[in-house]
Design a protein around this motif. Structure first.
Motif, PDB file in Angstrom:
ATOM      1  N   ASN A 100       0.791  -1.186  -0.452  1.00 21.69           N
ATOM      2  CA  ASN A 100      -0.587   0.408  -0.181  1.00 21.69           C
ATOM      3  C   ASN A 100       0.729   1.437  -0.309  1.00 21.69           C
ATOM      4  N   LEU A 101       1.695   1.122   0.891  1.00 21.93           N
ATOM      5  CA  LEU A 101       2.884   2.001   0.393  1.00 21.93           C
ATOM      6  C   LEU A 101       3.935   2.538  -0.469  1.00 21.93           C
ATOM      7  N   LEU A 102       3.733   1.322  -1.362  1.00 20.80           N
ATOM      8  CA  LEU A 102       4.890   1.230  -2.468  1.00 20.80           C
ATOM      9  C   LEU A 102       3.495   1.903  -3.770  1.00 20.80           C
ATOM     10  N   PHE A 103       2.425   1.216  -3.859  1.00 21.48           N
ATOM     11  CA  PHE A 103       1.570   1.701  -4.371  1.00 21.48           C
ATOM     12  C   PHE A 103       0.509   2.446  -4.544  1.00 21.48           C
ATOM     13  N   GLN A 104       0.176   2.916  -3.084  1.00 18.86           N
ATOM     14  CA  GLN A 104      -0.664   3.984  -2.598  1.00 18.86           C
ATOM     15  C   GLN A 104      -2.137   3.322  -3.489  1.00 18.86           C
ATOM     16  N   ASP A 105      -2.677   1.716  -3.240  1.00 20.36           N
ATOM     17  CA  ASP A 105      -3.810   0.996  -3.418  1.00 20.36           C
ATOM     18  C   ASP A 105      -3.711   0.232  -2.379  1.00 20.36           C
ATOM     19  N   THR A 106      -4.620  -0.205  -2.247  1.00 21.03           N
ATOM     20  CA  THR A 106      -5.782  -1.423  -0.962  1.00 21.03           C
ATOM     21  C   THR A 106      -5.538  -2.053  -1.846  1.00 21.03           C
ATOM     22  N   ARG A 107      -6.302  -1.504  -3.117  1.00 20.94           N
ATOM     23  CA  ARG A 107      -6.612  -3.386  -3.812  1.00 20.94           C
ATOM     24  C   ARG A 107      -5.417  -3.760  -4.323  1.00 20.94           C
ATOM     25  N   ARG A 108      -4.595  -3.270  -4.346  1.00 19.25           N
ATOM     26  CA  ARG A 108      -3.006  -3.895  -5.427  1.00 19.25           C
ATOM     27  C   ARG A 108      -2.680  -4.784  -4.307  1.00 19.25           C
ATOM     28  N   ALA A 109      -2.700  -4.101  -2.580  1.00 19.00           N
ATOM     29  CA  ALA A 109      -1.939  -3.811  -1.299  1.00 19.00           C
ATOM     30  C   ALA A 109      -2.592  -6.276  -0.999  1.00 19.00           C
ATOM     31  N   PHE A 110      -4.087  -5.632  -1.440  1.00 18.92           N
ATOM     32  CA  PHE A 110      -4.769  -6.886  -0.568  1.00 18.92           C
ATOM     33  C   PHE A 110      -4.278  -8.314  -1.866  1.00 18.92           C
ATOM     34  N   TYR A 111      -4.877  -7.789  -3.066  1.00 18.59           N
ATOM     35  CA  TYR A 111      -4.035  -8.796  -3.924  1.00 18.59           C
ATOM     36  C   TYR A 111      -2.788  -9.773  -3.981  1.00 18.59           C
ATOM     37  N   THR A 112      -1.747  -8.900  -3.168  1.00 17.97           N
ATOM     38  CA  THR A 112      -0.222  -9.049  -3.299  1.00 17.97           C
ATOM     39  C   THR A 112      -0.307 -10.131  -2.280  1.00 17.97           C
ATOM     40  N   VAL A 113      -1.513  -9.647  -1.447  1.00 19.79           N
ATOM     41  CA  VAL A 113      -1.459 -10.616  -0.288  1.00 19.79           C
ATOM     42  C   VAL A 113      -1.472 -11.929  -0.520  1.00 19.79           C
ATOM     43  N   VAL A 114      -3.028 -12.246  -1.205  1.00 18.65           N
ATOM     44  CA  VAL A 114      -3.642 -13.470  -1.092  1.00 18.65           C
ATOM     45  C   VAL A 114      -2.309 -13.839  -2.125  1.00 18.65           C
ATOM     46  N   LEU A 115      -2.020 -13.749  -3.629  1.00 16.47           N
ATOM     47  CA  LEU A 115      -0.664 -13.830  -4.253  1.00 16.47           C
ATOM     48  C   LEU A 115       0.163 -14.156  -3.519  1.00 16.47           C
TER      49      LEU A 115
END
Length: 492
Positions: A100-115
């Motif tokens: 989230n800090l890098l991308f400023q996007d919780t959606r992308r952060a969520f999918y990163t965790v799932v992945l």
């Protein structure tokens, strides 16, 4: 200024991340609670029973966690699974906040965790208590706080980065590679100003101060911990077969297995895309390339000279998956083929995990040497060992390999002597004084058809007395043979 819609979306994915981490952590605890302790896990439990500043193979952090949780939970298996599940959950939390800090996007952060949690690396790591688990947690924290420190100069973030780095070093010695990642990132023109400030040097000293008890322990034990890891990871003599292309390919194959073939290729391409187009890469991509590239390329290079274990560069995939996600959204998502490959990876990951997790409890795959057998049968040592002890009172219990000795200690709760004859040195050699073996009688436990010649020669008399199987359902996983061994006489 964020709109209400943006705030709602951010909160939604934060909630989804929390629920996902909670659910998968509970699943891991329930699933893993019925698996036996693997030999190395039983070995680490024996270490945790004798807390020290360090040990023969590894620093002590995992054992500290095991001992701490063991004070409140008395089921040994649950203790092991709690330690790994909670630390893996902590790593996932750090990954979310860092993404989230890098991308400023919780959606992308969520999918990163799932992945990441759908990879074999994270799933297997959350079910096996190894020093990698606390190392990944603390290095994830060190990476996150270091990035924040270099962005805003907050002294608290610098101190947290140093503390987490020191604790990572106390988890596993390979964590030293993170210093090179720090240094490479600070060499960037945007960050060179930090070389003129005192705080990075103070933080470096802080991390070493946290690690200093391990250094002290090694100084009192002939530097065996450091020496073991150097010998384990490097060839000390020139290899006439260099380069070992077979070992190189084997290493690459193991890395493909850890995170999946499609994700590995995306990571590999993303890493080298940043390296080959360094000037055009964003600061975030350069950061991730420094932290993923150092451990991955280090062990990739070493694989040309000898066999590298699959888990050694495991931390590379925390920043590596973040780098792969960034590459996918920038270069692959706009293309239909790119989206198809991404979806194929997600489908592959789910299928592999479902098949593997099902096979562990309900074996159906035609595997000749099934490593999942190691999760079963060991609990039967309790009854087997105690039955023999009842028949032959007064004899001490012994084994020759630390794996079997540790499993007996774990399940039968009895002290065990580990002779370690004609085997690689291990922690039992530090605990035991071989001079005390002389003249003693043992109930010697072994696997295989016959004891080693060194074992036979070590006793005046060695007599087979009993045998019992360790089973996985109806399948015999291991046959345990017991001998009455009298008058130990080996001269060390």
């Amino acid at each position: 200024m964020r709109t209400d819609t943006t705030d709602t979306t951010q909160d939604l994915y934060e909630s989804r991340t929390f629920v996902f981490i909670l659910v998968i952590t509970i699943f891991r605890l329930i699933y893993g609670s019925h698996l036996n302790a693997l030999p190395d896990e039983a070995y680490y439990w024996a270490w945790a029973d004798k807390l020290d500043l360090s040990y023969y193979c590894h620093p002590p952090m995992l054992m500290y966690f095991i001992a701490a949780v063991g004070r409140f939970v008395h089921n040994k298996i649950i203790v092991l699974r709690l330690v790994t599940a909670i630390l893996t959950a902590g790593s996932s939390v750090y990954m979310f906040h860092f993404a989230n800090l890098l991308f400023q996007d919780t959606r992308r952060a969520f999918y990163t965790v799932v992945l990441s949690n759908l990879t074999l690396l994270f799933m297997a790591g959350s079910l096996i208590a190894t020093p990698d688990v606390p190392m990944i947690f603390f290095l994830s924290g060190a990476m996150y706080h270091f990035y924040r420190a270099t962005q805003d100069g907050d002294a608290k973030q610098w101190l947290l980065a140093g503390t987490m780095t020191g604790l990572a070093l106390v988890s596993k010695l390979v964590s030293f590679l993170v210093y090179l990642s720090f240094f490479l990132y600070l060499l960037l023109p945007e960050n060179r100003k930090w070389f003129k400030k005192a705080i990075p040097y103070a933080v470096f000293v802080l991390s070493l101060a946290i690690f200093s008890p391990v250094i002290y322990w090694n100084s009192q034990h002939g530097w065996i911990n450091f020496g073991f890891q150097l010998q384990h990871g490097f060839n000390t003599k020139p290899n006439p077969k260099f380069p070992r292309w077979d070992k190189f390919i084997e290493f690459l194959g193991s890395q493909v297995g850890l995170i999946g073939p499609i994700l590995f290729v995306i990571f590999f391409v993303a890493l080298f895309a940043v390296l080959f187009h360094w000037k055009r890469a964003s600061l975030q991509e350069k950061f991730l390339a420094c932290f993923a590239g150092v451990p991955f390329l280090f062990f990739l290079a070493l694989s040309f000279q000898k066999k590298m274990e699959a888990n050694w560069p495991c931390f590379a995939y925390v920043p590596g998956i973040l780098l792969a996600v960034a590459f996918y959204e920038r270069a692959m998502q706009p293309k239909r083929l790119g989206r198809a490959l991404w979806n194929a990876h997600l489908g592959y990951s789910i299928v592999v995990l479902v098949v593997l997790l099902t096979h562990i409890y309900f074996p159906f795959l035609p595997i000749r040497k099934d490593r999942t057998d190691e999760y079963f049968g060991w609990e039967q040592l309790d009854a087997g060992v105690k039955a023999v002890m009842t028949q032959y009172p007064g004899y001490e219990i012994a084994a020759n390999r630390y794996q079997l000795a540790s499993e007996i200690m774990f399940y039968a709760n009895v002290p065990v002597t580990c002779f370690n004859i004609d085997s690689r040195q291990n922690q039992f050699d530090i605990w035991q004084d071989r001079a005390t073996f002389q003249g003693k009688n043992y109930l010697y436990f072994d696997t295989g058809k016959e004891p080693k010649p060194g074992i036979i020669e070590a006793f005046e008399r060695l007599e087979f007395v009993s045998q019992f199987p360790l089973k996985r359902g109806d399948k015999v996983v291991e046959d345990i043979r017991v001998y009455r061994a009298e008058n130990y006489r080996r001269q060390e």
